[in-house]
Design an enzyme around this catalytic site. Structure first.
Site, PDB file in Angstrom:
ATOM      1  N   LYS A  16       0.886  -1.237   0.045  1.00 28.08           N
ATOM      2  CA  LYS A  16       0.190  -0.362   0.342  1.00 28.08           C
ATOM      3  C   LYS A  16       0.676   0.861  -0.371  1.00 28.08           C
ATOM      4  CE  LYS A  16      -3.839  -2.224   2.539  1.00 28.08           C
ATOM      5  NZ  LYS A  16      -4.821  -2.081   3.804  1.00 28.08           N
ATOM      6  N   ASP A  52      -9.793   2.963   2.327  1.00 28.68           N
ATOM      7  CA  ASP A  52      -9.949   2.362   3.870  1.00 28.68           C
ATOM      8  C   ASP A  52     -10.569   3.421   5.089  1.00 28.68           C
ATOM      9  OD1 ASP A  52      -8.731  -0.403   3.094  1.00 28.68           O
ATOM     10  OD2 ASP A  52      -6.826   0.543   3.809  1.00 28.68           O
ATOM     11  N   ASN A 101       0.004   3.636  21.317  1.00 26.53           N
ATOM     12  CA  ASN A 101       0.596   2.314  21.110  1.00 26.53           C
ATOM     13  C   ASN A 101       1.434   2.036  21.763  1.00 26.53           C
ATOM     14  OD1 ASN A 101       0.793   0.940  18.240  1.00 26.53           O
ATOM     15  ND2 ASN A 101       3.175   2.679  18.113  1.00 26.53           N
ATOM     16  N   TYR A 141     -11.426  -8.664  11.842  1.00 28.45           N
ATOM     17  CA  TYR A 141     -12.961  -9.033  11.786  1.00 28.45           C
ATOM     18  C   TYR A 141     -12.597 -11.446  12.076  1.00 28.45           C
ATOM     19  CZ  TYR A 141     -10.420 -10.357   6.654  1.00 28.45           C
ATOM     20  OH  TYR A 141     -10.409 -10.966   6.142  1.00 28.45           O
TER      21      TYR A 141
END
Ligand code: ATR
Length: 302
Positions: free
Chosen positions: A88, A124, A174, A248
């Site tokens: 990407k 996205d 993070n 998912y």
């Protein structure tokens, strides 16, 4: 899910690429590896439903060869492609034109070939916004959002989308704080109307800051394995929360199970995957994406 995977060499000619097939390949998902990609399960039924004579294929492209792959696809008359991990970021440089959202997210997940040129988009972030609308009936504008595991590509896309949509506050969390500090500073400068903060995942204030947020999102890879722990402890979740996991599979991660136990509303990454796909199809064939056909296709494999 797995299925037939084409290699870069198959792009040498149409006769090789389409040998034994009833329909020509028009679209592809490019990744490495790519056998697991669920994208064909929503895009092929969409093509069929629209009466478009063509195939959506999986194409495995080694690191460093995305530009070459896109050039060959363009020469063969492809309509476009989806770009997935790990390409990407490289795809950004492989495009002649990149839309503003993709540039700000630093990544391209959809390309379209127009008049011999390659256009790059990122669906996205917008797909995430639509997923939140579907899951919780809410828009991102004005929301306080915590993004956990914001050091990766998904975190960057979602943080940028929150700012583009006018979220009030975005807390980036993070394990490795260095990875999110520059993101936080860059987005603060670009989107002054949204307040950004960077927080380490073990910060003692994490639970109290989480309680001040409405939407909690996991963009870390923690949860992909069934035995993974939640990136946030139980004390971070409350009943007023909307909690979304970009994962998912499995459908209920430890992150979502803790959220549910606290009485929060939850949603998983199925809807983001679906809506980024719908938005990609809309780039290729404007106004034609058949949402429910794509949802059923994706559901059949996940
Ligand atoms: P990418 O999306 O770019 O492929 P990744 O390596 O999958 O990135 O990691 C995505 C996010 O998951 C990162 O924010 C990473 O945290 P670090 O930046 O600290 O590495 C987070 N992550 C991965 N494993 C984790 C774990 N066990 N605990 C907490 N966060 C984790």
């Amino acid at each position: 899910m797995s299925g037939k995977v084409h290699q870069l060499e198959d792009l040498a000619s149409r006769s090789r690429l389409d040998a034994g097939e009833a329909q020509p390949a028009l679209l592809a998902v490019i990744g490495c590896p790519v056998a697991h990609s669920a994208s064909p399960s929503m895009h092929q039924p969409a093509l069929d439903a629209c009466g478009i004579h063509g195939r959506y294929i999986r194409l495995e492209v080694p690191i460093g060869r995305v530009t070459e792959a896109l050039q060959q696809m363009k020469a063969l008359g492809f309509v476009g492609a989806n770009i997935t991990v790990p390409h990407k970021f490289a795809a950004l440089d492989a495009c002649h034109h990149v839309d503003e959202a993709a540039r700000e997210m630093g990544a391209v997940n959809t390309v379209k070939f127009i008049d011999g040129e390659t256009w790059g988009f990122n669906t996205d972030g917008p797909g995430f916004a639509r997923a939140i609308e579907e899951e919780f009936g809410a828009v991102l504008k004005g929301l306080r959002v915590m993004i956990v595991g914001a050091g990766g590509g998904a975190g960057q896309a979602i943080a940028t989308q929150c700012a583009r949509s006018g979220a009030q506050r975005v807390i980036l969390v993070n394990r490795t704080i260095d990875k999110i500090q520059s993101l936080s500073e860059r987005l603060s400068r670009r989107f002054p109307q949204t307040q950004f903060n960077a927080l380490a995942i073990d910060d003692v204030q994490l639970a109290s800051v989480a309680k001040q947020c409405k939407l909690l999102v996991n963009t870390s890879s923690l949860g992909l394995k069934a035995e993974d722990a939640s990136p946030l402890e139980a004390s971070c979740f409350a009943s007023h929360h909307w909690v979304y996991d970009t994962i998912y599979q499995p459908p209920r991660t430890a992150f979502l199970r803790l959220a549910e136990a606290a009485g929060a509303r939850v949603g998983n990454g199925f809807t983001m995957l679906l809506h980024q796909g719908v938005l990609a199809f809309d780039h290729w064939y404007p106004g034609q994406a058949p949402l429910e056909v794509m949802r059923a296709g994706l559901r059949s494999v996940s």
